[in-house]
Design a protein around this motif. Structure first.
Motif, PDB file in Angstrom:
ATOM      1  N   VAL A  22       1.006  -1.037  -0.270  1.00 37.76           N
ATOM      2  CA  VAL A  22       0.139   0.058   0.021  1.00 37.76           C
ATOM      3  C   VAL A  22       1.225   1.279   0.042  1.00 37.76           C
ATOM      4  CG1 VAL A  22      -1.840   1.211   1.444  1.00 37.76           C
ATOM      5  CG2 VAL A  22      -1.620  -0.550   1.515  1.00 37.76           C
ATOM      6  N   ALA A  23       0.672   1.824  -0.404  1.00 37.20           N
ATOM      7  CA  ALA A  23       1.012   2.992  -0.739  1.00 37.20           C
ATOM      8  C   ALA A  23      -0.067   4.643  -0.769  1.00 37.20           C
ATOM      9  CB  ALA A  23       1.659   3.563  -1.893  1.00 37.20           C
ATOM     10  N   TYR A  24       0.467   5.911  -0.211  1.00 37.81           N
ATOM     11  CA  TYR A  24      -0.187   7.096  -0.279  1.00 37.81           C
ATOM     12  C   TYR A  24       0.339   8.278  -1.081  1.00 37.81           C
ATOM     13  CZ  TYR A  24      -2.742   4.642   3.548  1.00 37.81           C
ATOM     14  OH  TYR A  24      -3.736   4.081   3.928  1.00 37.81           O
ATOM     15  N   THR A  25       0.312   8.529  -1.510  1.00 42.02           N
ATOM     16  CA  THR A  25       0.348   9.506  -2.613  1.00 42.02           C
ATOM     17  C   THR A  25       0.826  10.579  -1.975  1.00 42.02           C
ATOM     18  OG1 THR A  25      -1.278  10.591  -3.477  1.00 42.02           O
ATOM     19  CG2 THR A  25      -0.072   9.151  -4.497  1.00 42.02           C
ATOM     20  N   LYS A  26       1.507  12.010  -2.368  1.00 37.06           N
ATOM     21  CA  LYS A  26       1.646  13.515  -1.740  1.00 37.06           C
ATOM     22  C   LYS A  26       0.401  14.121  -1.492  1.00 37.06           C
ATOM     23  CE  LYS A  26       6.677  13.972  -2.950  1.00 37.06           C
ATOM     24  NZ  LYS A  26       7.042  13.894  -3.786  1.00 37.06           N
ATOM     25  N   LYS A  37       3.740  -0.709  -5.520  1.00 38.47           N
ATOM     26  CA  LYS A  37       4.430  -1.498  -5.196  1.00 38.47           C
ATOM     27  C   LYS A  37       5.487   0.099  -6.220  1.00 38.47           C
ATOM     28  CE  LYS A  37       7.972  -5.651  -6.433  1.00 38.47           C
ATOM     29  NZ  LYS A  37       7.042  -7.037  -6.778  1.00 38.47           N
ATOM     30  N   ARG A  38       4.628   0.179  -7.541  1.00 34.56           N
ATOM     31  CA  ARG A  38       6.308   1.243  -8.544  1.00 34.56           C
ATOM     32  C   ARG A  38       6.591   2.134  -7.874  1.00 34.56           C
ATOM     33  NH1 ARG A  38       1.493   0.231 -12.608  1.00 34.56           N
ATOM     34  NH2 ARG A  38       2.121  -1.425 -13.548  1.00 34.56           N
ATOM     35  N   GLN A  39       5.636   2.485  -6.455  1.00 35.00           N
ATOM     36  CA  GLN A  39       6.137   4.094  -6.220  1.00 35.00           C
ATOM     37  C   GLN A  39       7.596   3.790  -4.738  1.00 35.00           C
ATOM     38  OE1 GLN A  39       4.253   7.385  -5.256  1.00 35.00           O
ATOM     39  NE2 GLN A  39       3.488   6.180  -7.446  1.00 35.00           N
ATOM     40  N   VAL A  40       8.361   2.640  -5.412  1.00 31.70           N
ATOM     41  CA  VAL A  40       9.073   2.490  -4.287  1.00 31.70           C
ATOM     42  C   VAL A  40      10.683   3.529  -4.623  1.00 31.70           C
ATOM     43  CG1 VAL A  40      11.094   1.243  -5.705  1.00 31.70           C
ATOM     44  CG2 VAL A  40      10.934   0.552  -3.533  1.00 31.70           C
ATOM     45  N   VAL A  41      10.661   4.156  -6.178  1.00 31.23           N
ATOM     46  CA  VAL A  41      11.498   5.143  -5.682  1.00 31.23           C
ATOM     47  C   VAL A  41      11.425   5.959  -5.607  1.00 31.23           C
ATOM     48  CG1 VAL A  41      13.164   5.635  -8.142  1.00 31.23           C
ATOM     49  CG2 VAL A  41      12.804   3.709  -8.101  1.00 31.23           C
ATOM     50  N   VAL A  42      10.024   6.479  -5.833  1.00 27.35           N
ATOM     51  CA  VAL A  42       9.439   8.767  -5.444  1.00 27.35           C
ATOM     52  C   VAL A  42       8.896   8.356  -4.325  1.00 27.35           C
ATOM     53  CG1 VAL A  42       9.250   8.602  -7.716  1.00 27.35           C
ATOM     54  CG2 VAL A  42       7.710   7.578  -7.292  1.00 27.35           C
TER      55      VAL A  42
END
Length: 80
Positions: A22-26, A37-42
């Motif tokens: 799970v990721a949260y954007t800005k 999962k693709r958010q790992v870099v940014v």
């Protein structure tokens, strides 16, 4: 079940499995699965994975494992 036979349901991206990420954007939007999962870099600090390994454990039992994730694990009132 389709036509009396079990079927594997695919996710919106057409895959048969989904990463437990799970990721949260800005902006506060929630992303789940492969897109998270693709958010790992940014977006490393707002991406959560491998969380299930910490459930029901004391902080003292997970000191080394908590160093292997990008997010901060915090102690609750029962030292979990």
């Amino acid at each position: 079940m389709e036509g009396g036979k079990p079927t594997i349901v695919t996710n919106p991206e057409g895959q048969r499995t989904m990463p437990s990420v799970v990721a949260y954007t800005k902006n506060g939007d929630r992303l789940v699965g492969q897109i998270a999962k693709r958010q790992v870099v940014v977006n490393l600090e707002n991406k959560f994975f491998s969380v299930k390994r910490f459930v029901g454990r004391k902080m003292s039992e997970m000191d080394e494992e908590s160093k292997q994730v990008s997010y901060k694990a915090v102690r609750d009132e029962n030292n979990n």
